[in-house]
Design an enzyme around this catalytic site. Sequence first.
Site, PDB file in Angstrom:
ATOM      1  N   GLY A 157      37.012  41.922  44.138  1.00  0.00           N
ATOM      2  CA  GLY A 157      36.020  42.734  43.426  1.00  0.00           C
ATOM      3  C   GLY A 157      36.582  44.136  43.355  1.00  0.00           C
ATOM      4  O   GLY A 157      37.768  44.309  43.083  1.00  0.00           O
ATOM      5  N   GLU A 158      35.779  45.108  43.661  1.00  0.00           N
ATOM      6  CA  GLU A 158      36.248  46.500  43.687  1.00  0.00           C
ATOM      7  C   GLU A 158      36.125  46.984  45.131  1.00  0.00           C
ATOM      8  O   GLU A 158      35.018  47.048  45.681  1.00  0.00           O
ATOM      9  CB  GLU A 158      35.380  47.327  42.741  1.00  0.00           C
ATOM     10  N   SER A 159      37.266  47.320  45.730  1.00  0.00           N
ATOM     11  CA  SER A 159      37.256  47.624  47.167  1.00  0.00           C
ATOM     12  C   SER A 159      36.410  48.855  47.487  1.00  0.00           C
ATOM     13  O   SER A 159      35.801  48.930  48.565  1.00  0.00           O
ATOM     14  CB  SER A 159      38.685  47.809  47.680  1.00  0.00           C
TER      15      SER A 159
ATOM     16  N   CYS B 152      42.248  39.723  47.972  1.00  0.00           N
ATOM     17  CA  CYS B 152      42.361  40.798  46.995  1.00  0.00           C
ATOM     18  C   CYS B 152      41.639  42.064  47.472  1.00  0.00           C
ATOM     19  O   CYS B 152      42.079  42.670  48.439  1.00  0.00           O
ATOM     20  CB  CYS B 152      41.895  40.315  45.626  1.00  0.00           C
TER      21      CYS B 152
ATOM     22  N   HIS C 282      44.007  35.382  44.478  1.00  0.00           N
ATOM     23  CA  HIS C 282      42.662  34.780  44.502  1.00  0.00           C
ATOM     24  C   HIS C 282      42.717  33.264  44.724  1.00  0.00           C
ATOM     25  O   HIS C 282      42.698  32.501  43.755  1.00  0.00           O
ATOM     26  CB  HIS C 282      41.958  35.050  43.169  1.00  0.00           C
TER      27      HIS C 282
ATOM     28  N   GLU D 297      40.511  31.265  45.582  1.00  0.00           N
ATOM     29  CA  GLU D 297      39.272  30.572  45.206  1.00  0.00           C
ATOM     30  C   GLU D 297      39.279  30.174  43.728  1.00  0.00           C
ATOM     31  O   GLU D 297      38.405  29.432  43.289  1.00  0.00           O
ATOM     32  CB  GLU D 297      38.050  31.461  45.522  1.00  0.00           C
TER      33      GLU D 297
HETATM   34  N1  GLN Z   1      41.871  46.386  41.952  1.00  0.00           N
HETATM   35  C1  GLN Z   1      40.804  46.063  42.835  1.00  0.00           C
HETATM   36  C2  GLN Z   1      40.664  47.109  43.939  1.00  0.00           C
HETATM   37  O1  GLN Z   1      41.509  47.918  44.074  1.00  0.00           O
HETATM   38  C3  GLN Z   1      41.012  44.704  43.462  1.00  0.00           C
HETATM   39  C4  GLN Z   1      40.999  43.661  42.375  1.00  0.00           C
HETATM   40  C5  GLN Z   1      40.506  42.314  42.801  1.00  0.00           C
HETATM   41  O2  GLN Z   1      39.872  42.141  43.848  1.00  0.00           O
HETATM   42  N2  GLN Z   1      40.723  41.361  41.943  1.00  0.00           N
HETATM   43  O3  GLN Z   1      39.720  47.119  44.642  1.00  0.00           O
END
Ligand code: GLN
Length: 210
Positions: free
Chosen positions: A54-56, A86, A179, A181
Site C-alpha cells: 500500500g502506501e507506507s 512491499c 507482492h 499475494e
Molecule cells: N511505493 C510504496 C511505498 O513507498 C510501496 C508500494 C507497494 O506497497 N506496492 O510505500
Amino acid sequence: MSLTAGVIAVQGDVSEHAAAIERAARAHGHEVTVHEIREAGIVPDCDLLAMPGGESTTISRQIHSDGIAAEIVSHVDTGKPLLATCAGLIVASSDAADDRVEELEVLDVSVERNAFGRQKDSFEAPLPVEGLGDEPYPAVFIRAPAIDTVEDGDAEVLATWDDRPVAVKQGPIVATAFHPELTPDDRIHELAFFANDDAVLESADQSAST
Ligand code: GLN
C-alpha cells in the site's frame, strides 16, 4: 491444528493475503480463521500476521494511531511469524529514509522506497529465492522498495534483483519487496508461516488451552 491469522487491513491486498494464508494453511493440514485487523486488541490473539503493501506513509501513521503498531512489535518479540510485503517491508524496517514513515524497527534493514524507478514501476520477474527450491518465484514488483543496507545482525538475504536485496528473513519475519499475494504461488506464505511452524503451533496450542 486450528490457527488464528491476522492481516493488517489499513490498505492493500488484504483479501488476497487472507486467501493465500488459507491455501498455505490447508496445504500444511491446518484450519485457519483470518481476521482483517483494523483496530487494536486482535493481534494478540493471532498466531501469524501479514502486513500488506500500500502506501507506507499511510500504513505506518494509521497503525501507530490505532495502537496496532505496538501489538505487531510484541507479536514478533514473542517469536510469532510476520510476513511483511512491499510497503509492509518498509514499515517493518529500521530506516525508510523518509520522515513521513514511522518505522516499526523490527527488521534490521534500511530501505529505499520506489527503488526500481519509474519506467519499471511495475514488473514481474522470475526470482530465485533461497529456501523455495529450484523453481524461480513469479515476483510482482509494484513501485517496489529495495533493501539498501542489511545491518549486522540476523537478517539473511533470500533474494536479490538488479543486485539489490528484495527478500529477507530475520527470526520470525519474512519480508519481501514484491507482492506474493498476487500470484497463485503460495511458496512465500508457506515459507513465512509453515517452513518451521513450531512458533505457530505453540501459539495456537496456548490459545486452545486458555
Ligand atoms: N511505493 C510504496 C511505498 O513507498 C510501496 C508500494 C507497494 O506497497 N506496492 O510505500
